[in-house]
Design a protein around this motif. Sequence first.
Motif, PDB file in Angstrom:
ATOM      1  N   CYS A   1       0.982  -1.136  -0.103  1.00 44.07           N
ATOM      2  CA  CYS A   1       0.097   0.020   0.032  1.00 44.07           C
ATOM      3  C   CYS A   1       1.032   1.253  -0.019  1.00 44.07           C
ATOM      4  CB  CYS A   1      -0.872  -0.087   1.264  1.00 44.07           C
ATOM      5  SG  CYS A   1      -1.847   1.389   1.156  1.00 44.07           S
ATOM      6  N   PRO A   2       0.348   2.075  -0.740  1.00 45.91           N
ATOM      7  CA  PRO A   2       1.427   3.285  -0.959  1.00 45.91           C
ATOM      8  C   PRO A   2       1.205   4.224   0.100  1.00 45.91           C
ATOM      9  CG  PRO A   2      -0.536   3.793  -2.420  1.00 45.91           C
ATOM     10  CD  PRO A   2      -0.458   2.193  -1.846  1.00 45.91           C
ATOM     11  N   VAL A   3       0.035   4.134   1.055  1.00 42.21           N
ATOM     12  CA  VAL A   3      -0.255   5.192   2.162  1.00 42.21           C
ATOM     13  C   VAL A   3      -0.068   4.235   3.561  1.00 42.21           C
ATOM     14  CG1 VAL A   3      -1.480   6.812   0.869  1.00 42.21           C
ATOM     15  CG2 VAL A   3      -2.772   4.689   1.929  1.00 42.21           C
ATOM     16  N   ARG A   4       0.693   3.314   3.453  1.00 37.23           N
ATOM     17  CA  ARG A   4       0.618   2.382   4.663  1.00 37.23           C
ATOM     18  C   ARG A   4       1.122   3.176   5.853  1.00 37.23           C
ATOM     19  NH1 ARG A   4       3.092  -3.566   5.550  1.00 37.23           N
ATOM     20  NH2 ARG A   4       2.576  -3.857   7.746  1.00 37.23           N
ATOM     21  N   LEU A   5       2.267   4.170   5.628  1.00 38.11           N
ATOM     22  CA  LEU A   5       2.794   4.725   6.893  1.00 38.11           C
ATOM     23  C   LEU A   5       1.597   5.949   7.486  1.00 38.11           C
ATOM     24  CD1 LEU A   5       6.232   5.579   5.726  1.00 38.11           C
ATOM     25  CD2 LEU A   5       5.650   3.906   7.456  1.00 38.11           C
ATOM     26  N   ALA A   6       1.131   6.349   6.497  1.00 40.66           N
ATOM     27  CA  ALA A   6       0.094   7.280   6.912  1.00 40.66           C
ATOM     28  C   ALA A   6      -1.105   6.446   7.568  1.00 40.66           C
ATOM     29  CB  ALA A   6      -0.702   8.033   5.832  1.00 40.66           C
ATOM     30  N   CYS A   7      -1.465   5.340   7.151  1.00 45.13           N
ATOM     31  CA  CYS A   7      -2.471   4.650   7.827  1.00 45.13           C
ATOM     32  C   CYS A   7      -2.041   4.125   9.195  1.00 45.13           C
ATOM     33  CB  CYS A   7      -2.778   3.379   6.906  1.00 45.13           C
ATOM     34  SG  CYS A   7      -4.216   2.270   7.567  1.00 45.13           S
ATOM     35  N   GLU A   8      -0.729   3.645   9.385  1.00 44.62           N
ATOM     36  CA  GLU A   8      -0.377   3.463  10.668  1.00 44.62           C
ATOM     37  C   GLU A   8      -0.248   4.701  11.545  1.00 44.62           C
ATOM     38  OE1 GLU A   8       1.707   1.488  13.704  1.00 44.62           O
ATOM     39  OE2 GLU A   8       0.774   0.792  11.971  1.00 44.62           O
ATOM     40  N   SER A   9       0.321   5.721  11.207  1.00 42.43           N
ATOM     41  CA  SER A   9      -0.095   7.040  11.949  1.00 42.43           C
ATOM     42  C   SER A   9      -1.352   7.155  12.344  1.00 42.43           C
ATOM     43  CB  SER A   9       0.653   8.194  11.119  1.00 42.43           C
ATOM     44  OG  SER A   9       0.567   9.386  11.942  1.00 42.43           O
ATOM     45  N   TYR A  10      -2.250   7.078  11.444  1.00 42.08           N
ATOM     46  CA  TYR A  10      -3.859   7.492  11.787  1.00 42.08           C
ATOM     47  C   TYR A  10      -4.259   6.329  12.920  1.00 42.08           C
ATOM     48  CZ  TYR A  10      -8.842   7.916  11.815  1.00 42.08           C
ATOM     49  OH  TYR A  10     -10.163   8.235  12.142  1.00 42.08           O
ATOM     50  N   ALA A  11      -3.717   5.114  12.830  1.00 38.81           N
ATOM     51  CA  ALA A  11      -4.404   4.098  13.463  1.00 38.81           C
ATOM     52  C   ALA A  11      -3.731   4.220  14.879  1.00 38.81           C
ATOM     53  CB  ALA A  11      -4.077   2.802  12.957  1.00 38.81           C
ATOM     54  N   ARG A  12      -2.613   4.752  14.940  1.00 39.97           N
ATOM     55  CA  ARG A  12      -2.045   5.124  16.527  1.00 39.97           C
ATOM     56  C   ARG A  12      -2.621   6.348  16.916  1.00 39.97           C
ATOM     57  NH1 ARG A  12       3.053   2.466  17.682  1.00 39.97           N
ATOM     58  NH2 ARG A  12       3.606   0.953  16.177  1.00 39.97           N
ATOM     59  N   SER A  13      -2.779   7.388  16.406  1.00 35.83           N
ATOM     60  CA  SER A  13      -3.189   8.606  16.972  1.00 35.83           C
ATOM     61  C   SER A  13      -4.540   8.630  17.305  1.00 35.83           C
ATOM     62  CB  SER A  13      -2.799   9.750  15.863  1.00 35.83           C
ATOM     63  OG  SER A  13      -3.715   9.526  14.595  1.00 35.83           O
ATOM     64  N   SER A  14      -5.337   7.940  16.442  1.00 31.70           N
ATOM     65  CA  SER A  14      -6.832   7.810  16.880  1.00 31.70           C
ATOM     66  C   SER A  14      -6.916   6.546  17.807  1.00 31.70           C
ATOM     67  CB  SER A  14      -7.726   7.549  15.583  1.00 31.70           C
ATOM     68  OG  SER A  14      -7.406   6.364  15.137  1.00 31.70           O
ATOM     69  N   LYS A  15      -5.769   5.832  18.183  1.00 31.72           N
ATOM     70  CA  LYS A  15      -6.107   4.768  19.233  1.00 31.72           C
ATOM     71  C   LYS A  15      -7.175   3.408  18.650  1.00 31.72           C
ATOM     72  CE  LYS A  15      -4.453   7.172  22.910  1.00 31.72           C
ATOM     73  NZ  LYS A  15      -4.347   8.519  23.102  1.00 31.72           N
ATOM     74  N   ALA A  16      -6.979   3.282  17.474  1.00 32.54           N
ATOM     75  CA  ALA A  16      -8.055   2.581  16.846  1.00 32.54           C
ATOM     76  C   ALA A  16      -7.916   1.148  17.553  1.00 32.54           C
ATOM     77  CB  ALA A  16      -7.629   2.227  15.233  1.00 32.54           C
ATOM     78  N   THR A  17      -9.342   0.569  18.066  1.00 35.87           N
ATOM     79  CA  THR A  17      -9.149  -0.775  18.763  1.00 35.87           C
ATOM     80  C   THR A  17      -9.775  -1.816  17.875  1.00 35.87           C
ATOM     81  OG1 THR A  17     -11.217   0.136  19.789  1.00 35.87           O
ATOM     82  CG2 THR A  17      -9.154   0.752  20.971  1.00 35.87           C
ATOM     83  N   GLY A  18     -10.120  -1.522  16.561  1.00 32.21           N
ATOM     84  CA  GLY A  18     -10.645  -2.590  15.934  1.00 32.21           C
ATOM     85  C   GLY A  18     -10.297  -2.610  14.520  1.00 32.21           C
ATOM     86  N   GLY A  19     -10.366  -3.487  13.731  1.00 32.46           N
ATOM     87  CA  GLY A  19     -10.193  -3.560  12.313  1.00 32.46           C
ATOM     88  C   GLY A  19      -8.764  -3.631  12.011  1.00 32.46           C
ATOM     89  N   TRP A  20      -8.613  -3.804  10.573  1.00 29.47           N
ATOM     90  CA  TRP A  20      -7.095  -3.735   9.982  1.00 29.47           C
ATOM     91  C   TRP A  20      -6.734  -2.494   9.646  1.00 29.47           C
ATOM     92  CZ3 TRP A  20      -4.250  -8.195   9.756  1.00 29.47           C
ATOM     93  CH2 TRP A  20      -4.542  -9.226  10.046  1.00 29.47           C
TER      94      TRP A  20
END
Length: 87
Positions: A38-57
């Motif tokens: 994925c070309p936006v994987r780093l942005a996705c990882e950053s978003y998941a961490r900052s939003s404290k995602a607790t579900g999904g991939w």
Amino acid sequence: MNHAACTRPDARGLPWTTDAVETPTVLVDLMRETCNGCPVRLACESYARSSKATGGWWAGVDRAPEPADLLDLIDTRPAVSLLDGAA
């Protein structure tokens, strides 16, 4: 996230919001492969961490909380008899 690999037509049918424990291994592998390229994987990882995602991939990782190991919850100390110490 418009360029995210998970939004491509061939990836839309994957269970991105499902816990990995409940998902067949073949689908988990497909989701990981999709995220790996994925070309936006780093942005996705950053978003998941900052939003404290607790579900999904997110960025190739299942964000569901780790299930509790029930064996860790069992008190393994020997039970104290009510008769101990009674005279």
